[in-house]
Write an enzyme that holds these catalytic residues in place. Structure first.
Site, PDB file in Angstrom:
ATOM      1  N   ARG A  14       0.805  -1.227   0.000  1.00 53.08           N
ATOM      2  CA  ARG A  14       0.000   0.000   0.000  1.00 53.08           C
ATOM      3  C   ARG A  14       0.840   1.281   0.000  1.00 53.08           C
ATOM      4  O   ARG A  14       0.304   2.372  -0.119  1.00 53.08           O
ATOM      5  CB  ARG A  14      -0.961  -0.019   1.202  1.00 53.08           C
ATOM      6  CG  ARG A  14      -2.117  -0.980   1.002  1.00 53.08           C
ATOM      7  CD  ARG A  14      -2.890  -1.216   2.292  1.00 53.08           C
ATOM      8  NE  ARG A  14      -2.177  -2.126   3.195  1.00 53.08           N
ATOM      9  CZ  ARG A  14      -2.563  -2.410   4.440  1.00 53.08           C
ATOM     10  NH1 ARG A  14      -3.631  -1.841   4.948  1.00 53.08           N
ATOM     11  NH2 ARG A  14      -1.864  -3.259   5.176  1.00 53.08           N
ATOM     12  N   LYS A 346      33.823  23.508   0.562  1.00 54.49           N
ATOM     13  CA  LYS A 346      33.845  22.047   0.518  1.00 54.49           C
ATOM     14  C   LYS A 346      35.174  21.561   1.068  1.00 54.49           C
ATOM     15  O   LYS A 346      36.223  21.944   0.546  1.00 54.49           O
ATOM     16  CB  LYS A 346      33.649  21.568  -0.934  1.00 54.49           C
ATOM     17  CG  LYS A 346      33.366  20.080  -1.072  1.00 54.49           C
ATOM     18  CD  LYS A 346      34.580  19.202  -1.205  1.00 54.49           C
ATOM     19  CE  LYS A 346      35.288  19.330  -2.519  1.00 54.49           C
ATOM     20  NZ  LYS A 346      36.410  18.374  -2.634  1.00 54.49           N
TER      21      LYS A 346
HETATM   22  C1  UD1 Z   1      -0.361  -7.432  11.819  1.00 52.39           C
HETATM   23  C2  UD1 Z   1      -1.032  -8.361  12.846  1.00 52.39           C
HETATM   24  C3  UD1 Z   1      -2.326  -7.725  13.311  1.00 52.39           C
HETATM   25  C4  UD1 Z   1      -2.032  -6.357  13.895  1.00 52.39           C
HETATM   26  C5  UD1 Z   1      -1.253  -5.487  12.910  1.00 52.39           C
HETATM   27  C6  UD1 Z   1      -0.792  -4.218  13.598  1.00 52.39           C
HETATM   28  C7  UD1 Z   1      -0.448 -10.651  12.187  1.00 52.39           C
HETATM   29  C8  UD1 Z   1      -0.912 -11.892  11.576  1.00 52.39           C
HETATM   30  N1  UD1 Z   1      -1.303  -9.642  12.230  1.00 52.39           N
HETATM   31  O1  UD1 Z   1      -1.219  -7.327  10.710  1.00 52.39           O
HETATM   32  O2  UD1 Z   1      -2.948  -8.555  14.282  1.00 52.39           O
HETATM   33  O3  UD1 Z   1      -3.267  -5.733  14.245  1.00 52.39           O
HETATM   34  O4  UD1 Z   1      -0.091  -6.161  12.430  1.00 52.39           O
HETATM   35  O5  UD1 Z   1      -0.196  -3.349  12.654  1.00 52.39           O
HETATM   36  O6  UD1 Z   1       0.668 -10.583  12.650  1.00 52.39           O
HETATM   37  N2  UD1 Z   1       6.101  -9.215   7.770  1.00 52.39           N
HETATM   38  C9  UD1 Z   1       7.180 -10.034   7.530  1.00 52.39           C
HETATM   39  N3  UD1 Z   1       6.997 -11.218   6.918  1.00 52.39           N
HETATM   40  C10 UD1 Z   1       5.765 -11.650   6.525  1.00 52.39           C
HETATM   41  C11 UD1 Z   1       4.643 -10.816   6.771  1.00 52.39           C
HETATM   42  C12 UD1 Z   1       4.857  -9.597   7.404  1.00 52.39           C
HETATM   43  O7  UD1 Z   1       8.315  -9.697   7.869  1.00 52.39           O
HETATM   44  O8  UD1 Z   1       5.684 -12.750   5.971  1.00 52.39           O
HETATM   45  C13 UD1 Z   1       6.316  -7.914   8.408  1.00 52.39           C
HETATM   46  C14 UD1 Z   1       5.947  -6.742   7.534  1.00 52.39           C
HETATM   47  O9  UD1 Z   1       7.042  -6.312   6.769  1.00 52.39           O
HETATM   48  C15 UD1 Z   1       5.487  -5.701   8.534  1.00 52.39           C
HETATM   49  C16 UD1 Z   1       5.004  -6.514   9.726  1.00 52.39           C
HETATM   50  O10 UD1 Z   1       5.515  -7.831   9.548  1.00 52.39           O
HETATM   51  O11 UD1 Z   1       6.522  -4.858   8.943  1.00 52.39           O
HETATM   52  C17 UD1 Z   1       3.495  -6.565   9.797  1.00 52.39           C
HETATM   53  O12 UD1 Z   1       3.002  -7.118   8.605  1.00 52.39           O
HETATM   54  P1  UD1 Z   1       1.644  -6.620   7.971  1.00 52.39           P
HETATM   55  O13 UD1 Z   1       1.410  -7.391   6.736  1.00 52.39           O
HETATM   56  O14 UD1 Z   1       1.633  -5.151   7.868  1.00 52.39           O
HETATM   57  O15 UD1 Z   1       0.616  -7.120   9.077  1.00 52.39           O
HETATM   58  P2  UD1 Z   1      -0.837  -6.621   9.301  1.00 52.39           P
HETATM   59  O16 UD1 Z   1      -1.722  -7.218   8.263  1.00 52.39           O
HETATM   60  O17 UD1 Z   1      -0.838  -5.152   9.445  1.00 52.39           O
HETATM   61 CA    CA Z   2       0.714  -3.433   9.247  1.00 49.85          CA
END
Ligand code: UD1
Ligand code: CA
Length: 456
Positions: A14, A346
């Site tokens: 996003r 510089k």
């Molecule tokens: C996650 C939480 C949700 C919480 C929210 C808060 C889970 C399943 N859900 O959802 O409960 O309310 O954060 O912001 O954890 N990432 C990885 N590897 C992956 C997937 C994600 O490193 O395979 C990292 C992303 O880069 C990011 C963070 O984990 O920095 C969160 O991932 P994101 O996909 O944004 O999770 P949400 O759907 O927001």
């Molecule tokens: Ca998130």
């Protein structure tokens, strides 16, 4: 042992950006750097960042800040934590933090670590008006946390819950690694969710707590550029308030941009449209007038800087700069200098009480004290291949519009006549004049003008 696992492997779809989400900046620093710095402040010893999308970029930027574990492909937050195998045999407490919550403060992390001393898992939750697509905290009748349900897996009743998961947790490290393998992916997104550990820990008779954050803005996740701007605004307000309470005058704090690593003395005044970033320090009594950009700039006491750019350089005391000066490339300016309008420095060292007041480029110079650099002086430091140094010794005077072709030295109390192009060294106390002699031709001026203007 205190450790942290930062989840930063996702693309951040996003954001609509080629840059990995965690590298987007808040108050002049990548989101991930803020989290790392606050973990360190909370005395976390080992930090493992889970990288995936654009991992080369994240690794290059943070190479001295933390360890890394690669997650390819990205199968969810639970799967992300499984990659931190280097922490598998550690004892103690481990924070697990979403890489997209840049505003989390060290005090809150310390509180989570503390609460985990008599628990196996602590979830940081928040009670919000609009729960959007956050995971929902489902509590048991006795008030304890029962499970976390991801938005996409919620029924209507669960969707109505206002307590959400911030994506920030603390674990007993041994229990964390023991139960990671119990996480499955039977859910709407077919991902391994770290949030499933709440239910798994409960089922195994372990202690799980959910503690509500004191400030919702501090724990908000950043998923798009609008939310990035909200994080920026909140963090800016925190930083500016801290410094105003410590005695720094902000004429308009809404239009003054100060990074987290900037420090101030007392009696400093900042005008609007000033950006101070990196490891910048502003000394006592110094005023920064509008439209300045200072990055890794160390400024001494009682200076006045007007509409100028200073990068990776140090200025001592009682110096005036600008308007429209550009000082960069590890320049060091001793006290009591005057650096005027349209002056570029510089990689110079400038001695005590010298002046360079107008329209000048000095590059790769060693300038002594009490030196006067006239208007329009240029050091010719580049021959197309190499950069060469120019030396001007104490008390010398460089006349206006002179070119100093480096390598070249002007000796103590030497004098360069204006308009000279200096290719040879000038000894102490000598005068150099290097320009063609003037020729005056009587009557030629008017005759020429009449001709070009078509008059008889
Ligand atoms: C996650 C939480 C949700 C919480 C929210 C808060 C889970 C399943 N859900 O959802 O409960 O309310 O954060 O912001 O954890 N990432 C990885 N590897 C992956 C997937 C994600 O490193 O395979 C990292 C992303 O880069 C990011 C963070 O984990 O920095 C969160 O991932 P994101 O996909 O944004 O999770 P949400 O759907 O927001
Ligand atoms: Ca998130």
């Amino acid at each position: 042992m205190k450790s942290a696992i930062l989840m930063a492997a996702g693309k951040g779809t996003r954001m609509h950006s080629d840059l990995p989400k965690v590298m987007h900046q808040v108050c002049g620093k990548p989101m991930l750097s803020h989290i790392i710095d606050n973990c360190r402040k909370a005395s976390v010893e080992r930090i493992v960042t889970i990288v995936g999308y654009g991992h080369e970029i994240v690794e290059a930027a943070m190479q001295n800040e933390c360890e890394f574990a690669l997650q390819m492909p990205q199968l969810g937050t639970g799967h992300a934590v499984m990659q931190a195998t280097q922490l598998e045999n550690e004892k103690g407490l481990t924070l697990v933090i979403n890489g997209d919550c840049p505003c989390i403060q060290s005090e809150t992390l310390e509180q989570l670590l503390k609460e985990c001393e008599d628990a196996d898992m602590v979830v940081l939750s928040a009670v919000v008006e609009d729960a959007r697509s956050y995971g929902r905290i489902v509590r048991k009748e006795n008030g304890n946390i029962d499970r976390i349900v991801e938005f996409k897996d919620c029924n209507e009743e669960e969707k109505a819950i206002h307590e959400i998961n911030t994506g920030i947790y603390c674990f007993n490290n041994e229990k964390l690694f023991k139960h990671l393998k119990d996480i499955g992916n039977k859910n709407a997104q077919k991902e391994y969710y770290i949030t499933d550990l709440v239910e798994i820990f409960n089922r195994n008779g372990l202690t799980v707590k959910a503690t509500i954050a004191k400030n919702n803005e501090e724990v908000a996740g950043v998923n798009d550029c609008y939310e990035l701007s909200l994080a920026e605004k909140w963090m800016r307000a925190q930083i500016n308030e801290k410094w105003m309470r410590a005695g720094v005058t902000f004429v308009n704090p809404d239009a003054t941009y100060v990074g987290t690593d900037v420090t101030f003395g007392h009696d400093v005044t900042l005008y609007p449209n000033v950006t101070l970033t990196g490891k910048t320090h502003i000394g006592n009594g110094t005023t920064i007038l509008p439209n300045c950009w200072l990055e890794n700039a160390v400024i001494g006491e009682n200076c006045k800087i007007d509409a100028s750019r200073i990068i990776d350089s140090e200025l001592k005391d009682d110096i005036t700069v600008g308007p429209f000066a550009h000082i960069r490339g590890h320049s060091l300016v001793e006290s009591k200098n005057r650096i005027g309008n349209f002056v570029e420095f510089k990689n110079n060292h400038i001695g005590y009480d010298s002046r360079c007041a107008h329209l000048t480029y000095l590059g790769d110079c060693e300038i002594g004290s009490n030196v006067n650099i006239g208007c329009g002086v240029v050091t010719v430091n580049y021959d197309g291949k190499n950069k060469w140094r120019t030396t001007v010794k104490d008390g010398a005077f460089i006349g206006s519009n002179a070119n100093l072709i480096a390598p070249v030295t002007v000796g103590e109390n030497g004098f360069v006549a204006c308009g000279s192009t200096i290719t040879d060294n000038v000894d102490d106390t000598d005068m150099a004049i290097a320009r063609a002699r003037q020729v005056n031709k009587p009557g030629y001026g008017k005759a020429y003008l009449d001709k070009v203007r078509g008059k008889k």
